[in-house]
Write a protein that holds these residues in place. Sequence first.
Motif, short mmCIF file in Angstrom:
data_model
loop_
_atom_site.label_atom_id
_atom_site.label_comp_id
_atom_site.label_asym_id
_atom_site.label_seq_id
_atom_site.Cartn_x
_atom_site.Cartn_y
_atom_site.Cartn_z
N GLU A 152 0.84 -1.25 -0.03
CA GLU A 152 0.24 0.04 -0.10
C GLU A 152 0.89 1.24 0.07
OE1 GLU A 152 -2.92 -0.07 3.26
OE2 GLU A 152 -3.87 -1.76 2.38
N GLN A 153 2.19 1.15 0.46
CA GLN A 153 2.81 2.34 0.46
C GLN A 153 3.66 2.79 -0.87
OE1 GLN A 153 5.70 2.13 3.79
NE2 GLN A 153 4.45 0.55 4.50
N GLY A 154 3.52 1.59 -1.92
CA GLY A 154 4.06 2.14 -3.15
C GLY A 154 5.33 1.10 -3.66
N ALA A 155 5.88 1.53 -4.79
CA ALA A 155 6.91 0.91 -5.12
C ALA A 155 8.36 1.05 -4.50
CB ALA A 155 7.09 1.03 -6.77
N ASN A 156 8.48 2.46 -4.18
CA ASN A 156 9.58 3.08 -3.42
C ASN A 156 9.79 2.43 -2.22
OD1 ASN A 156 10.28 4.68 -5.60
ND2 ASN A 156 9.30 6.59 -4.59
N ALA A 157 8.56 2.22 -1.62
CA ALA A 157 8.68 1.46 -0.19
C ALA A 157 9.14 0.08 -0.50
CB ALA A 157 7.36 1.31 0.39
N LEU A 158 8.73 -0.62 -1.55
CA LEU A 158 9.11 -1.84 -1.75
C LEU A 158 10.79 -2.20 -1.95
CD1 LEU A 158 6.49 -3.51 -4.12
CD2 LEU A 158 6.86 -3.50 -1.66
N ALA A 159 11.20 -1.01 -2.60
CA ALA A 159 12.68 -1.02 -2.85
C ALA A 159 13.51 -0.70 -1.53
CB ALA A 159 13.01 -0.13 -3.76
N GLU A 160 13.08 0.06 -0.84
CA GLU A 160 13.83 0.19 0.53
C GLU A 160 13.47 -1.04 1.43
OE1 GLU A 160 11.66 3.76 2.31
OE2 GLU A 160 12.32 5.09 0.66
N ARG A 161 12.29 -1.85 1.40
CA ARG A 161 12.17 -2.80 2.08
C ARG A 161 12.98 -3.94 1.83
NH1 ARG A 161 12.59 -4.95 6.27
NH2 ARG A 161 11.01 -6.53 7.18
N ALA A 162 13.35 -3.97 0.45
CA ALA A 162 14.29 -5.24 -0.18
C ALA A 162 15.83 -4.93 0.25
CB ALA A 162 14.13 -5.12 -1.66
N ALA A 163 15.99 -3.65 0.32
CA ALA A 163 17.38 -3.08 0.62
C ALA A 163 17.52 -3.62 2.16
CB ALA A 163 17.76 -1.65 0.37
N ALA A 164 16.33 -3.29 3.02
CA ALA A 164 16.67 -3.34 4.51
C ALA A 164 16.69 -4.87 4.63
CB ALA A 164 15.41 -2.83 5.07
N LEU A 165 15.94 -5.59 4.05
CA LEU A 165 16.19 -7.19 4.32
C LEU A 165 17.57 -7.47 3.98
CD1 LEU A 165 12.89 -8.35 2.51
CD2 LEU A 165 13.49 -8.73 4.91
N PHE A 166 18.16 -7.27 2.77
CA PHE A 166 19.64 -7.42 2.31
C PHE A 166 20.60 -7.10 3.59
CE2 PHE A 166 23.54 -6.52 0.31
CZ PHE A 166 23.90 -7.38 -0.46
N ALA A 167 20.46 -5.86 4.14
CA ALA A 167 21.23 -5.42 5.29
C ALA A 167 21.03 -6.36 6.39
CB ALA A 167 20.91 -3.85 5.33
N GLU A 168 19.84 -6.67 6.64
CA GLU A 168 19.21 -7.34 7.82
C GLU A 168 20.31 -8.93 7.78
OE1 GLU A 168 15.53 -8.95 10.23
OE2 GLU A 168 15.42 -9.30 8.10
N ASP A 169 20.09 -9.37 6.59
CA ASP A 169 20.62 -10.77 6.33
C ASP A 169 22.16 -10.69 6.58
OD1 ASP A 169 20.29 -13.44 5.34
OD2 ASP A 169 21.89 -13.01 4.06
N ARG A 170 22.77 -9.66 6.32
CA ARG A 170 24.32 -9.55 6.51
C ARG A 170 24.65 -9.50 7.89
NH1 ARG A 170 27.58 -5.77 2.25
NH2 ARG A 170 27.65 -7.39 0.59
N ALA A 171 23.91 -8.69 8.56
CA ALA A 171 24.08 -8.65 10.12
C ALA A 171 23.64 -10.03 10.83
CB ALA A 171 23.06 -7.71 10.60
N LEU A 172 22.58 -10.70 10.59
CA LEU A 172 22.24 -12.05 10.83
C LEU A 172 23.42 -12.95 10.64
CD1 LEU A 172 18.52 -12.34 9.86
CD2 LEU A 172 19.45 -11.35 12.13
N CYS A 173 23.79 -12.86 9.61
CA CYS A 173 24.85 -13.76 9.17
C CYS A 173 26.26 -13.53 10.01
CB CYS A 173 25.38 -13.70 7.70
SG CYS A 173 24.54 -14.32 6.51
N GLN A 174 26.55 -12.43 10.29
CA GLN A 174 27.77 -12.11 11.12
C GLN A 174 27.64 -12.54 12.56
OE1 GLN A 174 30.62 -10.86 9.87
NE2 GLN A 174 31.48 -11.28 11.96
N ARG A 175 26.45 -12.15 13.12
CA ARG A 175 26.02 -12.49 14.47
C ARG A 175 26.19 -14.27 14.72
NH1 ARG A 175 22.48 -8.08 14.57
NH2 ARG A 175 20.48 -9.42 14.26
N MET A 176 25.34 -15.08 13.77
CA MET A 176 25.23 -16.43 13.91
C MET A 176 26.73 -17.05 13.70
SD MET A 176 23.51 -18.00 10.48
CE MET A 176 22.59 -16.56 10.07
N ALA A 177 27.37 -16.40 12.81
CA ALA A 177 28.69 -16.87 12.37
C ALA A 177 29.53 -16.83 13.57
CB ALA A 177 29.41 -16.27 11.26
N GLU A 178 29.67 -15.55 14.35
CA GLU A 178 30.35 -15.56 15.41
C GLU A 178 30.07 -16.57 16.57
OE1 GLU A 178 29.92 -11.31 16.48
OE2 GLU A 178 31.24 -10.68 14.69
#
Length: 349
Positions: free
Chosen positions: A103-129
């Motif tokens: 409902e927030q539009g295409a720009n919000a989707l792009a921002e959410r996808a980028a946030a998911l990408f950043a989240e996964d990087r952080a999750l990987c680092q924490r579980m790897a440690e």
Amino acid sequence: MPQLQSRSLRVHADTLEYLDQTQLPQAEKWVPCDSPEAWQGAVKNLAIRGAPLIGLSAAFVLAQFAASHPEHDWQQVSDRLRATRPTAVNLMYCLDAMEACFEQGANALAERAAALFAEDRALCQRMAERGADLLKTGDRVLTHCNTGALATAGVGTAIGALAVAKQRGVELHVFVDETRPLLQGGRLTAWEMADLGIPYQLITDSMAASLMAAGKVDKVMVGADRICANGDFANKVGTYMLAVVAHYHQVPFYVVAPYTTVDPACATGAEIPIEQRDPAEIRGAAGAFGEVVWAPSDAPVWNPAFDVTPASLVTAWILDTGVFDAAAIARGEHCQGRGVAASKCWRTT
């Protein structure tokens, strides 16, 4: 769309590229992914693979489709993407996060996808440690399939733990299961071990029992595509057999995954949908080397992509949120923040 890159994904302003994992290790070939249909084909043939990467790439494909098709039914596209890989729950997690932004539009989707990408990087680092904390110099670790940077946005899951241990100066020796259906261990994990500078030996999946019987394995570390409320988990076929053998030989068996792989709405492993793959993968093999067939062309085949390992065979579950033993799993600590209200996030149809 922001410019982002991982070991196997490149996100540009209006295009997406993936490293074709079916071509490795012979060639590093980057392929544009310009439609949901192209993404589905890449996932089905394992050119795009790894539960976290599948979810993240789907999010970017959906965001880019929405930007170029503002009047289209985005939900219909999301549903098609969702049905492509029913076992891996990270796909459901990412698509539900995207749907919440419709409902927030295409720009919000792009921002959410980028946030998911950043989240996964952080999750990987924490579980790897956390995983690296359990490793010591001299450990001989057996792993299955491919769980490294190729499969995530960050350092990986189980292989991520090995990589962090290496960075800390911990000297390891890794045994790599070649892994069905497309030799992901032999082609991808062996390649990543060499890249990380970690000594390794490649074995067939059927050799693991003999290796443990000889006392040559100290720990087993694997990834996961879905972890249930009771701790049962699905992973690449062959994992269950490995867990049984490790249990018999009293070798610690660890599951390394992000919290996005936990599915509290799935009570036990019996409820996990298991994808069946093309029978041709068992009758022969195809890849950068060409094609070879070794079985009768009409040989009946059973070819599940995943199997389910019971929680009773797991020593500990290593998540970004903590290391959980059987007692913690029984209390549902691994599901914290993933209650009934989130059950929609893990539907598969």
